[in-house]
Structure formats: C-alpha cells, structure tokens
Design an enzyme around this catalytic site. Structure first.
Site, PDB file in Angstrom:
ATOM      1  N   ARG A  86     -10.521   0.761  -6.136  1.00 15.99           N
ATOM      2  CA  ARG A  86     -10.732   1.220  -4.762  1.00 15.99           C
ATOM      3  C   ARG A  86     -12.050   1.949  -4.640  1.00 15.99           C
ATOM      4  O   ARG A  86     -12.361   2.834  -5.446  1.00 15.99           O
ATOM      5  CB  ARG A  86      -9.595   2.176  -4.380  1.00 15.99           C
ATOM      6  CG  ARG A  86      -9.525   2.495  -2.900  1.00 15.99           C
ATOM      7  CD  ARG A  86      -8.435   3.506  -2.633  1.00 15.99           C
ATOM      8  NE  ARG A  86      -7.941   3.481  -1.272  1.00 15.99           N
ATOM      9  CZ  ARG A  86      -7.289   4.488  -0.699  1.00 15.99           C
ATOM     10  NH1 ARG A  86      -7.031   5.593  -1.380  1.00 15.99           N
ATOM     11  NH2 ARG A  86      -6.873   4.405   0.541  1.00 15.99           N
ATOM     12  N   ARG A 144     -14.031  12.818   4.278  1.00 16.98           N
ATOM     13  CA  ARG A 144     -13.160  13.981   4.106  1.00 16.98           C
ATOM     14  C   ARG A 144     -12.345  13.888   2.808  1.00 16.98           C
ATOM     15  O   ARG A 144     -11.716  14.853   2.389  1.00 16.98           O
ATOM     16  CB  ARG A 144     -12.234  14.146   5.317  1.00 16.98           C
ATOM     17  CG  ARG A 144     -11.205  13.074   5.438  1.00 16.98           C
ATOM     18  CD  ARG A 144     -10.357  13.160   6.702  1.00 16.98           C
ATOM     19  NE  ARG A 144      -9.709  11.887   6.920  1.00 16.98           N
ATOM     20  CZ  ARG A 144      -8.633  11.446   6.278  1.00 16.98           C
ATOM     21  NH1 ARG A 144      -8.052  12.204   5.376  1.00 16.98           N
ATOM     22  NH2 ARG A 144      -8.136  10.255   6.519  1.00 16.98           N
ATOM     23  N   HIS A 200       0.859  -1.197   0.000  1.00 16.37           N
ATOM     24  CA  HIS A 200       0.000   0.000   0.000  1.00 16.37           C
ATOM     25  C   HIS A 200       0.888   1.238   0.000  1.00 16.37           C
ATOM     26  O   HIS A 200       1.485   1.609   1.018  1.00 16.37           O
ATOM     27  CB  HIS A 200      -0.946   0.043   1.200  1.00 16.37           C
ATOM     28  CG  HIS A 200      -1.897   1.207   1.137  1.00 16.37           C
ATOM     29  ND1 HIS A 200      -3.207   1.094   0.698  1.00 16.37           N
ATOM     30  CD2 HIS A 200      -1.724   2.522   1.423  1.00 16.37           C
ATOM     31  CE1 HIS A 200      -3.791   2.274   0.723  1.00 16.37           C
ATOM     32  NE2 HIS A 200      -2.906   3.178   1.166  1.00 16.37           N
ATOM     33  N   CYS A 201       0.988   1.853  -1.156  1.00 18.13           N
ATOM     34  CA  CYS A 201       1.729   3.118  -1.266  1.00 18.13           C
ATOM     35  C   CYS A 201       1.137   3.878  -2.446  1.00 18.13           C
ATOM     36  O   CYS A 201       0.270   3.359  -3.151  1.00 18.13           O
ATOM     37  CB  CYS A 201       3.225   2.856  -1.441  1.00 18.13           C
ATOM     38  SG  CYS A 201       3.603   1.663  -2.722  1.00 18.13           S
ATOM     39  N   HIS A 202       1.575   5.103  -2.605  1.00 17.75           N
ATOM     40  CA  HIS A 202       0.997   5.963  -3.647  1.00 17.75           C
ATOM     41  C   HIS A 202       2.106   6.666  -4.427  1.00 17.75           C
ATOM     42  O   HIS A 202       3.237   6.775  -3.944  1.00 17.75           O
ATOM     43  CB  HIS A 202       0.126   7.065  -3.019  1.00 17.75           C
ATOM     44  CG  HIS A 202      -0.872   6.591  -2.010  1.00 17.75           C
ATOM     45  ND1 HIS A 202      -2.066   5.989  -2.355  1.00 17.75           N
ATOM     46  CD2 HIS A 202      -0.876   6.652  -0.654  1.00 17.75           C
ATOM     47  CE1 HIS A 202      -2.749   5.700  -1.258  1.00 17.75           C
ATOM     48  NE2 HIS A 202      -2.047   6.092  -0.218  1.00 17.75           N
ATOM     49  N   ASP A 231       2.254   2.940   3.161  1.00 15.87           N
ATOM     50  CA  ASP A 231       1.390   4.104   2.918  1.00 15.87           C
ATOM     51  C   ASP A 231       2.195   5.342   2.513  1.00 15.87           C
ATOM     52  O   ASP A 231       1.674   6.461   2.553  1.00 15.87           O
ATOM     53  CB  ASP A 231       0.474   4.425   4.109  1.00 15.87           C
ATOM     54  CG  ASP A 231      -0.630   5.401   3.729  1.00 15.87           C
ATOM     55  OD1 ASP A 231      -1.108   5.339   2.586  1.00 15.87           O
ATOM     56  OD2 ASP A 231      -0.991   6.254   4.563  1.00 15.87           O
ATOM     57  N   TYR A 236     -12.000   1.552   1.619  1.00 21.58           N
ATOM     58  CA  TYR A 236     -11.434   2.440   2.633  1.00 21.58           C
ATOM     59  C   TYR A 236     -12.584   3.112   3.377  1.00 21.58           C
ATOM     60  O   TYR A 236     -13.400   3.801   2.752  1.00 21.58           O
ATOM     61  CB  TYR A 236     -10.526   3.474   1.964  1.00 21.58           C
ATOM     62  CG  TYR A 236      -9.721   4.338   2.945  1.00 21.58           C
ATOM     63  CD1 TYR A 236      -9.487   3.924   4.251  1.00 21.58           C
ATOM     64  CD2 TYR A 236      -9.176   5.555   2.538  1.00 21.58           C
ATOM     65  CE1 TYR A 236      -8.744   4.700   5.132  1.00 21.58           C
ATOM     66  CE2 TYR A 236      -8.424   6.337   3.413  1.00 21.58           C
ATOM     67  CZ  TYR A 236      -8.219   5.902   4.707  1.00 21.58           C
ATOM     68  OH  TYR A 236      -7.486   6.679   5.576  1.00 21.58           O
ATOM     69  N   HIS A 281      -6.190  -0.342   5.936  1.00 22.66           N
ATOM     70  CA  HIS A 281      -5.816   0.192   7.253  1.00 22.66           C
ATOM     71  C   HIS A 281      -6.646  -0.391   8.410  1.00 22.66           C
ATOM     72  O   HIS A 281      -7.125   0.352   9.281  1.00 22.66           O
ATOM     73  CB  HIS A 281      -5.921   1.721   7.245  1.00 22.66           C
ATOM     74  CG  HIS A 281      -5.295   2.373   6.032  1.00 22.66           C
ATOM     75  ND1 HIS A 281      -4.293   1.780   5.305  1.00 22.66           N
ATOM     76  CD2 HIS A 281      -5.536   3.574   5.420  1.00 22.66           C
ATOM     77  CE1 HIS A 281      -3.947   2.588   4.293  1.00 22.66           C
ATOM     78  NE2 HIS A 281      -4.691   3.667   4.336  1.00 22.66           N
ATOM     79  N   TYR A 338      -7.333  17.688  -1.088  1.00 23.38           N
ATOM     80  CA  TYR A 338      -6.059  18.211  -0.578  1.00 23.38           C
ATOM     81  C   TYR A 338      -5.062  18.251  -1.739  1.00 23.38           C
ATOM     82  O   TYR A 338      -5.237  17.533  -2.728  1.00 23.38           O
ATOM     83  CB  TYR A 338      -5.498  17.329   0.559  1.00 23.38           C
ATOM     84  CG  TYR A 338      -5.173  15.901   0.141  1.00 23.38           C
ATOM     85  CD1 TYR A 338      -3.904  15.547  -0.319  1.00 23.38           C
ATOM     86  CD2 TYR A 338      -6.150  14.904   0.171  1.00 23.38           C
ATOM     87  CE1 TYR A 338      -3.619  14.236  -0.720  1.00 23.38           C
ATOM     88  CE2 TYR A 338      -5.869  13.600  -0.224  1.00 23.38           C
ATOM     89  CZ  TYR A 338      -4.606  13.275  -0.666  1.00 23.38           C
ATOM     90  OH  TYR A 338      -4.329  11.994  -1.075  1.00 23.38           O
TER      91      TYR A 338
END
Ligand code: 0GY
Length: 289
Positions: A120, A126, A27-29, A245, A153, A177, A45
C-alpha cells in the site's frame, strides 16, 4: 486510544442481504492487541485493539468467507499483526503490506508465502509522512516480480498531481475507497469523471467501492454515496471489489453498523451477476489466483 477515537460498533445488526458463497471482505484491518503487537511510534492515531479473533467472528456473522487484511498506518511498517492474522486464518485471508525500501528480498518472499499480495502506498497526509516518489518507484519495481499489486490511498482533489505517478506503476493498481470523492460535487463533476476516465484508459486499474460512511454527508443508509459506487460497478464490473473497512479507523461522529454496510451492496450491485463479480470472482482473481 487517542482522545476522541471512536471504537468499532459493539453490536452490528445482521444484514438482510446474504453475500454469495465464498464472498470476500476485501478491505479490513487488524489492530494489535497492543500487548502483543504495539502500535508504531510514528503513528498518527492510536486505535482501540481490533484483533484477528474479532475480525474472523465478524466475517462469519456477516456471511463472508474470506478477508483481505490491509496494513494500517497505526502499525506503520511493523506488519506482524497482519501477518499473524494471515497465518491464523486457515487460508481464508490474504494481505496488503506497508514497507520501506529497507525491506529485504527475503522478507518480501516470506510475506508472499504468508499470503501478502500487495503493497500500500498511502498519500493521505493526515495518516502518513511523505515518502519520495523515487523510493516508491524502487519498491514498486521490487514487488512487481512477485506478482503483487499496489494499493493507492489518496483523496480525489489530489488526483491531478498523483495521476502521472499512478499510471507509471508497473503493476495492477487498486484504488482505495473510490478515490475518496467529495460527494457534494456529484458523480458527473469533472473531478470524479477524471477518475472514471483514468479507469477507462488504464485496464490495470481496479477500485474498491468501499467506505460510504467516510464520504457521506447524509449519513446512513448513505443514499448520497450510492450513485458513486453504483456507476463504478456498472462501468467496470470486472475491476471492482468491496470491503467493510472494519474496524473503521478515525470515524468522526459514529462507528458504522457493519450490517448496514453489507446492506449497501445490493444497492450498488443490483444483479446477482454483479454481486458475484464484486464479492467473489474479482477478489479471488486478484488475491487467490
Ligand atoms: C482506511 C482508512 C483510514 C486509515 C487507514 O492506514 C490507515 O491508518 O487506512 C482512514 O483514516 O481514512 O483505509 O481504513
């Protein structure tokens, strides 16, 4: 960058724990770079750029072999940065996409060829605008024949309203998570045990034992999160995966030290067998089989 946005750790420590050969950061971006892959207009954001070169360098530094790159909400449905990273990875990265139902079957197939293995569904208010369940159901029905799974998620307090939808999905379901538990309530709290029961009753559910830094109240080394992750690893050893992450979007106080996150692994998966399953065998089965 959004005001107050905290960039990733500039200088992570070298972990003491050595992951087994072939370990997967599942899990990373990748974010941007904005000059090449602009952020989505509907984003909630604006991160700092976190391009593929930095991700691959971190992978090597931490002793990992492969990545699973998850499409993040700041790029919304524009998956180009993620796909570009997969295609530059020499087979060492797979992806999880975010799509709307306007996506064509040809586009889905092209993503599949690039290494996408999941889609996903994000329920964190948020981060994303609401998508009707019927739309998600139609997307699920279209990706199921590709053998893809669905990553969900959400925050644990929302599980009671989401559970019926999750269990109706026709694919493997991978929970981000740990379902984002409220760690102040403790592992044995009914809210968390409801999630354990869901995992137990539905063998198509997997879980990422990720992001102690997001849910900790105590801070590093995340002692208060250990029991949550450790109990999932012990109870569902063949359906847990782990990831950094990186680059850690939306941290509130500080960017975590990625080396310290890797050193969390032997505390939640104490035996060599559990580490091999968590870091190699399980993610390989889910993403590279
Ligand atoms: C994560 C968590 C977050 C962000 C996103 O899609 C996203 O923007 O996933 C978060 O802010 O909790 O999975 O990295």
């Amino acid at each position: 960058m959004s005001p107050g946005y905290i960039p990733f750790h500039p200088n992570p420590s070298k972990p003491k724990f050595s992951p087994p050969p072939g370990a997967v950061d599942a899990h990373c971006h990748v974010f941007g770079p904005e000059s090449k892959f602009p952020y989505a207009s509907e984003r909630k954001y604006t991160p700092c750029d976190a391009p593929k070169e930095k991700l691959f360098a971190l992978r090597d530094f931490l002793g990992f072999d492969k990545n699973v790159i998850v499409q993040a909400s700041c790029h919304s449905k524009d998956n180009r940065a993620m796909i570009d990273a997969l295609e530059s990875s020499a087979g060492k990265a797979k992806g999880v996409t975010f799509v709307g139902e306007e996506i064509t079957n040809a586009e889905l197939k092209a993503m599949d060829r690039a290494g996408v293995r999941g889609v996903r569904f994000n329920f964190v208010r948020r981060l994303v605008d609401f998508t009707p369940r019927e739309v998600l159901e139609r997307i699920a029905a279209r990706v199921a024949p590709l053998g893809w799974h669905i990553v969900v998620y959400f925050e644990m307090a929302d599980l009671p309203v989401l559970e019926g939808f999750f269990t109706s999905l026709p694919t493997t379901v991978v929970v981000d998570h740990m379902g984002t538990p409220d760690v102040s309530k403790g592992v044995d709290h009914p809210e968390n045990q409801r999630f354990h029961l869901l995992m137990e009753r539905h063998e198509n559910f997997w879980v990422k034992v990720t992001c102690p830094e997001r849910m900790t109240l105590a801070g590093p080394p995340y002692n208060d999160v250990v029991p949550f992750a450790k109990s999932l690893v012990a109870r569902f050893p063949d359906r847990v995966i782990w990831g950094t992450d990186w680059p850690h979007p939306n941290m509130k106080k500080e960017a975590p030290d990625d080396g310290a996150l890797v050193d969390f692994i032997p505390r939640i998966a104490p035996s060599a067998g559990a580490q091999q399953a968590l870091l190699v065998d399980n993610p390989m089965r889910l993403y590279w089989a």
